[in-house]
Design an enzyme around this catalytic site. Structure first.
Site, mmCIF file in Angstrom:
data_model
loop_
_atom_site.group_PDB
_atom_site.id
_atom_site.type_symbol
_atom_site.label_atom_id
_atom_site.label_comp_id
_atom_site.label_asym_id
_atom_site.label_seq_id
_atom_site.Cartn_x
_atom_site.Cartn_y
_atom_site.Cartn_z
ATOM 1 N N SER A 82 8.222 -50.940 -1.558
ATOM 2 C CA SER A 82 8.931 -49.455 -0.608
ATOM 3 C C SER A 82 9.293 -48.985 -1.901
ATOM 4 O O SER A 82 9.789 -49.226 -3.202
ATOM 5 C CB SER A 82 10.309 -50.108 -0.406
ATOM 6 N N TYR B 33 18.227 -54.594 2.258
ATOM 7 C CA TYR B 33 16.759 -54.098 2.443
ATOM 8 C C TYR B 33 16.076 -53.642 0.921
ATOM 9 O O TYR B 33 15.047 -53.974 0.498
ATOM 10 C CB TYR B 33 16.655 -53.148 2.981
#
Length: 698
Positions: free
Chosen positions: A575, A588
């Site tokens: 990501s 996260y």
């Protein structure tokens, strides 16, 4: 007649809809015959119908033969799979025929006989139908008929079994001369209902499509019943059992552990895909006393032989052998097989023979466990296994009624390295970039993972799709089956936090395809909360799925790749959050950073194994993503002061390209890494985020 050994599938209502269209009835009949593997193999056999049509040039009525064209499969054939030829022109070629030595020249002349210029190219079997006068003809390779055709006393058995109503033509390579011999056999035996081709197959016919179909079934039924009546009269089948099989669970466990090693050995020249079967017919043969005598003889029917090679490789391993260092133990057997094949080629080759092809075995028999097949793609491997199962049926039948005989090696070579077969191989489409490769993509029942799996299949790979959500996986399986068919993928429930499900998934890939050489870590989840609201459970879940999951799946994949011995690829879908600090994202974002650095660490460690590890960094891929369901989307919207509905536009506007990122964009990036042009790249990061300057790798 009540059929026991064949399937009677003719539907009068369906056939009535086609009345008056003999070509449509030919396609219908062909599909019925091809639907029963006891009647013919995939891609084998051919059928024909002769009809009266108007010549487009003269307007006069002429006889036209529609016959299955080169390549194709009876079970799935459409009208477009037929060749259409003027019968009188085809038969007139006898005037220019120069004999068997010039046999192959005749194939080019078939083009001068074509009636429908849009039809399929004629096959080498065209004259076999053309010189027989019957309106409808079936040429099939039924196991029961070939068992008689390949028996030592096959000619006598055929004559006695059918009372002289089935003719006999000795083995000869298909072509123009064999067509003339079929005509001669009919002329010498007027009134016969079919012809048996020694070691090859069966010709049957009728005045209508239905009569031909029914006659074909009757003849094959008679052959099969004769074999059944004689089974055991000479003693136990295949000389009786020499050993017993492992139980099914143990067989699959042993096969899945061994498959990657076998795949590596068979891929010494080019990447191969595998297939495994422990069919009861296979086990009966490979566990028998007669295996050692029959296996080296090879097959008889040329269709069988072309798929399965001159003979199988029989493993000398005990069924429950320790496989810890099995590659070292097996290498001498592979060297011996390659030498045998090279000797066969050098002994039998002609001055104009094509270069020797891959010398590795196609069929590998493991007594007590099952049969492996390896070929350039899954369908070819599966079909090769089916053909060898057909060959086992033939050997069983021939041994029951007489003694099995195979093609002489020179005849076998002449088929395998036939210049016409070589020309057919050269006309095959160029392999796709991922042909021969197998991928396991985690979380591939939806979103990014599904898009990657789809892209890889479209580019030629076989893919093990998986998900921890069984219902979602079931939906993806149905979709992929409809779009790609059974040979492109397999499916297995996989939870990346559970090591046992990871092992089951890789075992499933080994059984389905022989191993894995592309691992894509895509499974994920997101939790967006302010620091003070983050719980310990949130933290553990994120790290278990994203970091530990990536670690466990990569570890299992690398183990398989090392067994195969020809490298591979690990792709980690991370990501932009691995590089960019944002609000409400401690768990996260830090887990993504750990994934990214774990990718670098793996790249540094696995280079010696030629295993490349690369990373794709997406951002804001919302389509079909479970991540964006519920709390995560709400959390991100809150963090940025927008509504959930405004999130896609918000993310697009903050990029340099002002683009919304879709799953297919990530799939394309993954293909860039594994498609063959970046084979010398590892440890790289490819951003697919529309351009987020803060995520640039510095």
């Amino acid at each position: 007649m009540n059929f026991k050994h064949v399937s009677y599938l003719w539907d009068e209502a369906e056939a009535a809809k086609l009345k008056g269209d003999e070509v449509a009835l030919l396609v219908y009949r062909s599909n019925l015959l091809g639907a029963d593997l006891r009647l013919t193999n995939y891609g084998g056999g051919n059928t024909s119908a002769k009809v009266i049509s108007k010549d487009p040039l003269t307007g006069k009525e002429v006889e036209v033969m529609w016959v299955k064209g080169s390549g194709g499969d009876l079970g799935t054939m459409k009208r477009s799979g037929l060749a259409a030829l003027y019968v009188d022109r085809l038969r007139s070629l006898i005037n220019v025929y120069e004999g068997v030595a010039k046999e192959d020249k005749m194939v080019e002349l078939f083009n001068h006989c074509i009636y429908d210029l849009a039809s399929k190219a004629p096959s080498i079997d065209t004259p076999l139908h053309g010189f027989l006068p019957f309106k409808h003809i079936d040429h099939l390779h039924p196991d029961a008929a070939i068992a008689i055709a390949a028996a030592k006393d096959g000619k006598r058995i055929t004559r006695e079994l059918f009372g002289g109503t089935i003719g006999w033509v000795e083995w000869q390579r298909p072509g123009f001369d064999l067509g003339l011999k079929l005509k001669a056999c009919l002329d010498e035996n007027p009134g016969i209902r079919g012809i048996m081709l020694g070691s090859h197959g069966l010709f049957t016919w009728g005045d209508t499509a239905y009569e031909s179909y029914y006659n074909t079934l009757e003849v094959i039924e008679c052959c099969a019943q004769y074999i059944e009546d004689n089974l055991g009269k000479k003693g136990p089948v295949f000389g009786g059992a020499r050993m017993t099989s492992l139980d099914r669970e143990a067989r699959l466990r042993q096969a899945s552990a061994l498959a990657p090693v076998l795949r590596g050995l068979c891929s010494s020249r080019t990447g191969m895909v595998g297939h495994f079967t422990d069919d009861e017919r296979v086990l009966e043969f490979i566990n028998s006393h007669d295996l050692a005598r029959l296996a080296p003889m090879g097959t008889s029917c040329p269709d069988h032989f072309l798929r399965t090679k001159i003979s199988p490789l029989v493993l000398g391993l005990a069924p429950d052998a320790d496989l810890a260092d099995v590659k070292t133990a097996l290498e001498p057997a592979w060297e011996a097989y390659r030498k045998m094949y090279a000797d066969y080629y050098n002994t039998c080759k002609h001055p104009d023979s094509p270069a020797m092809r891959d010398a590795n075995p196609v069929i590998i028999l493991y007594p007590g466990v099952g049969m492996f097949a390896f070929a350039a793609n899954k369908q070819t491997a599966r079909v090769a296994a089916e053909f060898y199962t057909n060959a086992i049926n033939v050997m069983k039948g021939a041994e029951a009624i007489s003694a099995y005989t195979s093609l002489p090696r020179q005849e076998a070579f002449n088929i395998e390295y036939w210049l016409l077969e070589e020309a057919k191989l050269q006309r095959m489409p160029k392999p796709k970039p991922l042909s021969g490769r197998v991928a396991l993509v985690t979380g591939s029942a939806g979103g990014i993972g599904k898009a990657i799996a789809r892209k890889f299949i479209e580019e030629g790979a076989c893919v093990l799709i998986n998900d921890n959500d069984a219902a979602r996986l079931s939906g993806a399986t149905e979709s992929f089956m409809s779009q790609f068919g059974r040979d492109a993928f397999a499916a297995e429930v996989l939870d990346v936090t559970a090591a046992d499900t990871i092992q089951r998934a890789f075992a499933a890939a080994a059984l389905a395809f022989g191993g894995v050489d592309i691992v894509v870590n895509c499974a994920g989840l997101s939790i967006s909360k302010p620091l003070e609201e983050h719980t310990e459970n949130d933290w553990d879940l994120l790290y278990d799925v994203l970091v530990k999951g990536q670690f466990l799946v990569t570890q299992a994949g690398v183990r398989v790749m090392r067994q195969q011995g020809f490298g591979g690829d690990v792709l980690n879908i991370v990501s932009k959050n691995a590089l960019v600090s944002g609000p409400n994202n401690a768990g996260y974002g830090s887990a993504k950073a750990a994934q990214l650095h774990l990718s670098r660490l793996n790249a540094a460690e696995l280079g010696k194994d030629h295993i490349r590890v690369n990373t794709v960094n997406p951002d804001a891929v919302i389509t079909d993503s479970k991540i964006w369901e519920g709390a995560w989307a709400e959390g991100r919207a809150k963090a940025y002061g927008v509504t959930v509905a405004e999130l896609p536009a918000y993310y697009a506007k903050r990029t340099l390209l002002n683009e919304i990122i879709n799953p297919d964009d990530i799939a394309n990036a993954c293909f860039v890494f594994v498609g063959g042009l970046l084979d010398k790249s590892t440890g790289n990061v490819l951003n697919v985020d529309g351009g987020v300057a803060m995520a640039f790798v510095r």
